[in-house]
Design a protein around this motif. Structure first.
Motif, PDB file in Angstrom:
ATOM      1  N   LYS A 178      -3.500  -3.662   0.424  1.00 12.91           N
ATOM      2  CA  LYS A 178      -2.150  -3.927  -0.049  1.00 12.91           C
ATOM      3  C   LYS A 178      -1.839  -3.172  -1.343  1.00 12.91           C
ATOM      4  O   LYS A 178      -2.719  -2.935  -2.172  1.00 12.91           O
ATOM      5  N   SER A 187       7.066  -3.454   3.523  1.00 16.54           N
ATOM      6  CA  SER A 187       6.850  -4.899   3.369  1.00 16.54           C
ATOM      7  C   SER A 187       5.488  -5.337   3.909  1.00 16.54           C
ATOM      8  O   SER A 187       4.868  -6.257   3.365  1.00 16.54           O
ATOM      9  N   ASN A 188       4.992  -4.687   4.973  1.00 18.17           N
ATOM     10  CA  ASN A 188       3.688  -5.062   5.530  1.00 18.17           C
ATOM     11  C   ASN A 188       2.539  -4.713   4.587  1.00 18.17           C
ATOM     12  O   ASN A 188       1.425  -5.219   4.738  1.00 18.17           O
ATOM     13  N   HIS A 189       2.810  -3.831   3.629  1.00 14.25           N
ATOM     14  CA  HIS A 189       1.753  -3.332   2.751  1.00 14.25           C
ATOM     15  C   HIS A 189       1.804  -3.941   1.352  1.00 14.25           C
ATOM     16  O   HIS A 189       0.973  -3.600   0.521  1.00 14.25           O
ATOM     17  N   GLY A 229       6.334  -0.930  10.913  1.00 10.97           N
ATOM     18  CA  GLY A 229       6.222  -1.276   9.501  1.00 10.97           C
ATOM     19  C   GLY A 229       4.862  -1.012   8.891  1.00 10.97           C
ATOM     20  O   GLY A 229       4.617  -1.382   7.745  1.00 10.97           O
ATOM     21  N   THR A 230       3.954  -0.356   9.627  1.00 10.94           N
ATOM     22  CA  THR A 230       2.605  -0.084   9.125  1.00 10.94           C
ATOM     23  C   THR A 230       2.363   1.416   9.064  1.00 10.94           C
ATOM     24  O   THR A 230       2.653   2.144  10.030  1.00 10.94           O
TER      25      THR A 230
END
Length: 858
Positions: A650, A664-666, A414-415
């Motif tokens: 972000k 979503s991680n960002h 997710g990154t």
């Protein structure tokens, strides 16, 4: 009103044509202009001093006489105020301010004459020593002194407040350092206490495992009396670790007490808040120092302090004077920096609105559609467009990340992870660079500067402070510039030169070298370089980069310098410079190494007079902030920094983050669109003030970021910047071309730093000038000489390439882009400087150094 010769001549011609008069000869127009300028100057001088009493004028004349009590003239004493932060130096500044007030010169006299005429008076006064002012006629002398008194009142006020801010910052910095040192000093005791704590846990665990009496086991294994003996040491260690910065700062109250009374008494502080408790607290402290009372009254203003500070101050029931005073002064420092509180008589410490263009002017420009910004005048329309663009780009980025279609980017857990950009130079380009470097003619640096002047005329822009004439002794002017650039200084340059005396260099520097003449000379070289055909190989002059370079300070300059641990443990200064994609420098500024570079990124784009039209600007992470992103968007330019730890930054969205599951991680905090709309006009007002040069960008950015409680305008600008940063990050992930372009741009700056270090070599490359003005001269001279070297090299690169092509070599432009004009091995920067040598150059250029096979081919 103007002192500019061409402007005056143009005005005369226009007026004569409007009246239908025949135009006289050019020399007649020149004489008319000179006579008119002289009349205008005398009229302005009389206007400035006409209401000043004879006694006051006589007291002004006494400023030029040596005062036996201080061993120098008061005029020199006022202008040589100390700049290094220190208790005695701050008291010295307040003494000078008090002396100026005894002269009873009303600062409002400045409003009687035009701003252009006032600036000219200030420039002349800055360049005039006391002995020379004595030779002026009475009217000119008195007007010069009055202008200097008003200017010095503002400058000394700004210097005193700035010094107070630095001293308070240093007070808390030293408090934190003492805390860290005490923690380091007690490490053996800490290790001892931890060992005993471990033994205690082990003993209690053993007692629990075997069902024995815990206290008996503890006494047997550790020793009860041993534990009790450790209690005072543990209490001391805990107290030291938990000590408040305020308490540690108050340990130095004796030092603060040396200057705070004089500082507070010297100024009148103002606030936009009605019944501001901080002003009430300052008034109380003023009274206590004036009456030399030690104890505080039972009731004191406290609402300007944090709850934690109040608990410390009232910990013993009655308020602690030392803690209360230090906490109040710290609050004053923060609010002075953010312009939430300002000082009467200051130019730098004023309300933010007074720094910007008049509100009425802004409103008129907006109504007439003349703002010329990069955003709509309608905030709702701009936000709607930004919302749509951000949503579309995020969804496209998420899709491409899921499907693995992002070049050089991979999605792990997710990154998003960016693969570093390879910036390899083709082997053929390296070979060509080495070949061309060997073809450069050998040259002495004085000859190089003279040749570049012959091509560009840059030294002619160092005009005389009063007459506006170009320097008659160009060699002395160039020697003064080189003295700044090499860090040698004028006196040592004279001793290391043939054909130039210290008096000649000093005269040129005094009457010809100023910030505006350095800027004009810089623009002259940069513009010539920009127009050179070969410069277009490196770029079209629409992109630029900026970066800071640290130089250590030594001797007396070290007392004024600041320490940034990222640059080492020694004090120094940074030269923050701007460089175009064509290797053309166009701005440089000395800044404190502890200051954020982000505040100065925009300064260089506006504080310059070149023909460059910069549309995209690169920096490293130190030059980036959300406020800067916001301002670039408002003024209509593109900001492209290389951001460190990009994966930890972000995206900020208008929509809910869960509609972009792959990212979503960002996803970070949502955009506060309401805040932006509420302050849309204020944001436009700020941007228009920058583009019209009504305010220096760093002045506003530092104030917006200084307050612990961020202003609403600062918050709105940050929200707008978050939108722009999010859009930029999306493009960064999506475009390998952008990543390569940014990397290539920053590489140019890093390579140029090596050339600067090579030129700025005297005194071990350490800054020894205490004043900001002297450091600015060093920086400007360095930039100018580097620009001359770059342009000289560019001319000979083109001549070398032309020669190679003439003998049949095929050299594509894509290889030439890698041939840098930053070489200096062929330039003799050291030794004895000869300024009066005659050079006989065929066709105005030196002969290339050709290898044997090229000579045969030629």
């Amino acid at each position: 009103m103007s002192d500019d010769g061409p402007a005056i001549a143009s005005s005369i011609v226009t007026t004569l044509r409007e009246r239908g008069s025949l135009l006289p000869a050019i020399d007649t127009i020149e004489r008319i202009g000179l006579a008119g300028r002289a009349i205008a100057r005398r009229r302005a001088e009389r206007t400035l001093i006409e209401d000043i009493s004879l006694d006051t004028l006589q007291s002004l004349d006494r400023l030029l006489e040596v005062d036996q009590s201080i061993g120098q003239t008061r005029f020199h004493w006022l202008r040589s105020a100390p700049e290094a932060p220190g208790a005695s130096n701050l008291v010295g500044l307040t003494e000078r301010i008090a002396f100026l007030r005894t002269l009873e010169i009303d600062p409002k006299l400045q409003m009687r004459i035009s701003s252009g005429r006032w600036d000219q008076m200030i420039r002349e006064g800055n360049a005039t020593p006391a002995w020379l002012a004595n030779d002026f006629n009475a009217s000119r002398r008195h007007a010069l002194i009055v202008a200097q008194v008003i200017k010095l009142g503002q400058k000394l006020t700004d210097d005193a407040v700035s010094m107070f801010i630095k001293l308070m910052g240093r007070l808390f910095s030293q408090a934190n350092n003492r805390k860290k040192q005490r923690q380091m000093d007690c490490r053996p005791d800490t290790a001892k206490a931890l060992r005993m704590f471990l033994d205690t846990i082990t003993a209690l665990q053993s007692a629990n495992d075997y069902g024995r009496n815990a206290l008996e086991v503890l006494d047997q294994k550790v020793g009860w009396h041993r534990l009790l003996r450790m209690k005072p040491e543990l209490e001391s260690m805990v107290e030291g670790n938990e000590a408040s910065p305020l308490v540690l700062a108050a340990e130095q109250y004796a030092t603060v007490n040396k200057y705070v009374g004089a500082f507070l008494q010297a100024f009148t502080f103002q606030s936009a808040r009605r019944h501001d408790p901080l002003l009430a607290a300052i008034s109380l402290l003023k009274r206590l120092h004036a009456e030399k009372r030690r104890a505080l009254p039972d009731r004191v203003p406290v609402t300007h302090l944090s709850q934690a500070d109040r608990r410390l101050i009232f910990g013993e029931g009655r308020p602690d004077r030392r803690l209360y005073e230090i906490a109040t002064l710290a609050a004053l420092r923060d609010r002075l920096r953010s312009a939430d509180i300002w000082v009467d008589g200051s130019r730098s410490f004023r309300p933010i609105d007074e720094h910007l263009m008049p509100r009425a002017t802004f409103t008129t420009m907006k109504d007439e559609g003349r703002l010329g910004l990069g955003v709509h005048g309608d905030g709702v329309a701009w936000l709607a467009e930004a919302r749509q663009m951000l949503d579309f780009n995020l969804k496209r980025l998420a899709h491409r990340a899921r499907t693995g279609k992002l070049e050089g980017i991979r999605l792990e857990a997710g990154t998003l992870i960016v693969t570093p950009t390879a910036g390899e130079v083709p082997a053929a380009a390296e070979e060509l660079n080495a070949e061309i470097s060997d073809m450069y003619p050998m040259v002495e640096v004085p000859d190089l500067l003279r040749e570049v002047h012959d091509w560009t005329g840059f030294a002619d822009h160092f005009t005389h402070v009063r007459t506006g004439d170009s320097p008659r002794d160009v060699s002395a002017m160039l020697a003064g510039v080189l003295a700044d650039a090499t860090n040698l200084g004028p006196k040592r340059m004279a001793s290391a030169s043939k054909g130039i005396s210290a008096h000649q260099i000093g005269w040129m520097r005094t009457f010809h070298a100023r910030s505006e003449t350095y800027r004009a000379a810089q623009a002259c070289i940069t513009d010539t370089h920009t127009r050179h055909p070969h410069a277009r190989v490196w770029g079209n002059g629409t992109t630029s980069l900026s970066d800071g370079q640290f130089f250590r300070a030594s001797d007396r300059a070290a007392k004024r310098g600041d320490v940034n641990l990222h640059c080492g443990s020694e004090p120094g200064s940074k030269f923050y410079s701007h460089l175009s994609d064509q290797y053309g420098y166009f701005s440089i500024l000395p800044i404190s190494p502890t200051e954020s570079e982000a505040a100065y990124v925009l300064d260089g784009l506006f504080d310059q007079d070149t023909i460059l039209d910069i549309q995209e600007h690169f920096t490293d992470t130190g030059g980036a902030s959300d406020h800067v992103f916001g301002l670039f968007a408002l003024i209509g330019k593109r900001f492209a920094p290389r951001l460190r730890n990009l994966k930890d930054r972000k995206f900020h969205t208008f929509e809910k983050g869960d509609i972009y599951p792959a990212l979503s991680n960002h996803i970070g905090a949502p955009i506060n669109a309401t805040l932006i709309l509420d302050h849309w006009d204020d944001l436009l007002h700020l941007a228009a003030s920058i583009t019209t040069r009504a305010v220096v960008p760093s002045t506003i950015l530092k104030k917006l970021s200084a307050s612990p409680k961020e202003s609403q305008l600062a918050k709105a600008l940050r929200e707008l910047g978050r939108i722009e940063r999010s859009l930029f990050m999306i493009e960064w992930y999506s475009s390998p071309a952008l990543r390569r372009r940014c990397q290539a741009g920053l590489n140019k700056g890093e390579a140029a730093h090596k050339l600067k270090r090579a030129v700025f070599f005297h005194e071990r490359g350490e800054i020894r000038d205490r004043s900001f003005e002297s450091q600015a001269f060093r920086a400007s001279g360095l930039n100018l000489v580097i620009s001359a070297i770059v342009h000289w090299n560019t001319v000979y690169i083109e001549r070398a390439v032309t020669h190679l092509r003439d003998v049949g070599r095929e050299i594509p432009d894509h290889l030439l882009r890698h041939i840098s004009p930053l070489s200096w091995e062929h330039i003799n920067l050291t030794g004895t400087y000869t300024w009066d040598s005659e050079q006989h150059l065929p066709e105005g250029f030196r002969s290339l150094r050709l290898p044997a096979w090229l000579r045969r081919a030629a």
